[in-house]
Design a protein around this motif. Sequence first.
Motif, PDB file in Angstrom:
ATOM      1  N   VAL A   1       0.844  -1.201   0.000  1.00  0.00           N
ATOM      2  CA  VAL A   1       0.000   0.000   0.000  1.00  0.00           C
ATOM      3  C   VAL A   1       0.878   1.249   0.000  1.00  0.00           C
ATOM      4  O   VAL A   1       0.601   2.209  -0.725  1.00  0.00           O
ATOM      5  CB  VAL A   1      -0.972   0.000   1.204  1.00  0.00           C
ATOM      6  N   LEU A   2       1.948   1.231   0.773  1.00  0.00           N
ATOM      7  CA  LEU A   2       2.834   2.396   0.819  1.00  0.00           C
ATOM      8  C   LEU A   2       3.531   2.623  -0.522  1.00  0.00           C
ATOM      9  O   LEU A   2       3.704   3.773  -0.949  1.00  0.00           O
ATOM     10  CB  LEU A   2       3.862   2.232   1.942  1.00  0.00           C
TER      11      LEU A   2
ATOM     12  N   ALA B   1       1.177   7.003  -6.428  1.00  0.00           N
ATOM     13  CA  ALA B   1       0.037   7.894  -6.621  1.00  0.00           C
ATOM     14  C   ALA B   1       0.413   9.341  -6.312  1.00  0.00           C
ATOM     15  O   ALA B   1       0.006  10.262  -7.024  1.00  0.00           O
ATOM     16  CB  ALA B   1      -1.141   7.450  -5.756  1.00  0.00           C
ATOM     17  N   VAL B   2       1.199   9.543  -5.268  1.00  0.00           N
ATOM     18  CA  VAL B   2       1.651  10.892  -4.917  1.00  0.00           C
ATOM     19  C   VAL B   2       2.502  11.463  -6.048  1.00  0.00           C
ATOM     20  O   VAL B   2       2.311  12.603  -6.479  1.00  0.00           O
ATOM     21  CB  VAL B   2       2.438  10.888  -3.584  1.00  0.00           C
ATOM     22  N   LEU B   3       3.441  10.664  -6.537  1.00  0.00           N
ATOM     23  CA  LEU B   3       4.321  11.139  -7.600  1.00  0.00           C
ATOM     24  C   LEU B   3       3.550  11.432  -8.892  1.00  0.00           C
ATOM     25  O   LEU B   3       3.943  12.309  -9.662  1.00  0.00           O
ATOM     26  CB  LEU B   3       5.424  10.113  -7.868  1.00  0.00           C
ATOM     27  N   ALA B   4       2.465  10.698  -9.108  1.00  0.00           N
ATOM     28  CA  ALA B   4       1.646  10.903 -10.308  1.00  0.00           C
ATOM     29  C   ALA B   4       0.580  11.973 -10.102  1.00  0.00           C
ATOM     30  O   ALA B   4      -0.114  12.346 -11.042  1.00  0.00           O
ATOM     31  CB  ALA B   4       0.988   9.580 -10.713  1.00  0.00           C
TER      32      ALA B   4
ATOM     33  N   GLU C   1      -7.300  10.672  -6.415  1.00  0.00           N
ATOM     34  CA  GLU C   1      -8.350   9.676  -6.243  1.00  0.00           C
ATOM     35  C   GLU C   1      -7.777   8.368  -5.686  1.00  0.00           C
ATOM     36  O   GLU C   1      -8.331   7.791  -4.739  1.00  0.00           O
ATOM     37  CB  GLU C   1      -9.064   9.416  -7.567  1.00  0.00           C
ATOM     38  N   THR C   2      -6.674   7.925  -6.254  1.00  0.00           N
ATOM     39  CA  THR C   2      -6.042   6.695  -5.767  1.00  0.00           C
ATOM     40  C   THR C   2      -5.518   6.882  -4.351  1.00  0.00           C
ATOM     41  O   THR C   2      -5.649   5.985  -3.516  1.00  0.00           O
ATOM     42  CB  THR C   2      -4.904   6.262  -6.710  1.00  0.00           C
ATOM     43  N   MET C   3      -4.950   8.057  -4.078  1.00  0.00           N
ATOM     44  CA  MET C   3      -4.448   8.313  -2.725  1.00  0.00           C
ATOM     45  C   MET C   3      -5.579   8.210  -1.708  1.00  0.00           C
ATOM     46  O   MET C   3      -5.390   7.637  -0.632  1.00  0.00           O
ATOM     47  CB  MET C   3      -3.783   9.697  -2.661  1.00  0.00           C
ATOM     48  N   ALA C   4      -6.734   8.739  -2.035  1.00  0.00           N
ATOM     49  CA  ALA C   4      -7.884   8.682  -1.126  1.00  0.00           C
ATOM     50  C   ALA C   4      -8.333   7.238  -0.918  1.00  0.00           C
ATOM     51  O   ALA C   4      -8.683   6.846   0.200  1.00  0.00           O
ATOM     52  CB  ALA C   4      -9.022   9.524  -1.667  1.00  0.00           C
ATOM     53  N   LEU C   5      -8.326   6.451  -1.978  1.00  0.00           N
ATOM     54  CA  LEU C   5      -8.734   5.051  -1.864  1.00  0.00           C
ATOM     55  C   LEU C   5      -7.751   4.248  -1.009  1.00  0.00           C
ATOM     56  O   LEU C   5      -8.157   3.366  -0.246  1.00  0.00           O
ATOM     57  CB  LEU C   5      -8.844   4.413  -3.251  1.00  0.00           C
TER      58      LEU C   5
END
Length: 64
Positions: free
Chosen positions: A16-17, A23-26, A30-34
């Motif tokens: 997950v990390l 996701a942060v780098l991109a 939305e993915t970060m929230a999920l």
Amino acid sequence: MTDPSPQDLFDALDGVLDAERAAVLAGDLETMALLLARKEELIDALLALDAVAAEPISEIQDKL
């Protein structure tokens, strides 16, 4: 269904990390929230472990 082993929890959190970092780098909010809910669930499960079972947390602590 059996409870996951401590190693299963560590492996899942590590994954997950890694996904969260990507996701942060991109800039994928939305993915970060999920991922947040799953990360919280795994951390809560790890906090419930006794100290001996939780020792491997140091392997992924820098990612947290």
